[in-house]
Motif scaffolding. Sequence first.
Motif: not given
Length: 119
Positions: A53, A58, A75
């Motif tokens: 990331s 990401v 995430l």
Amino acid sequence: MTIPISPPDRRALARWFPTNSPGPATIGEHVLATGVGRWWADRPVQPSTVAVSFAGHVVLRGSPEELTPELLAPLAGNRVEAPARLLPALGAAFDRLTPWERMIWTSRPRPSPPPSRTP
């Protein structure tokens, strides 16, 4: 991907993030080169899924078999680029997935004309 990992060996990343290829996978190259960004894995040794990331983006690669909503929770709030086989796991982890199609333009040199033949 609740397990942050230290920057992996570049050779170990070859299957996850091919080098010198256009597109989102270049995030992995950027993070390796600058040290800015984070690496994640589903387990610290021999991961089946890896993510990198940087700046709200990401790149997720690997196998969906062991992905759970808890593993994917860190995430949240990022733009995630992942292969289609990971979409069911992402859909189970997050309330909303919004597809984001991107066009990638690559600059290629013009082909050289063929050499002239002299009789």
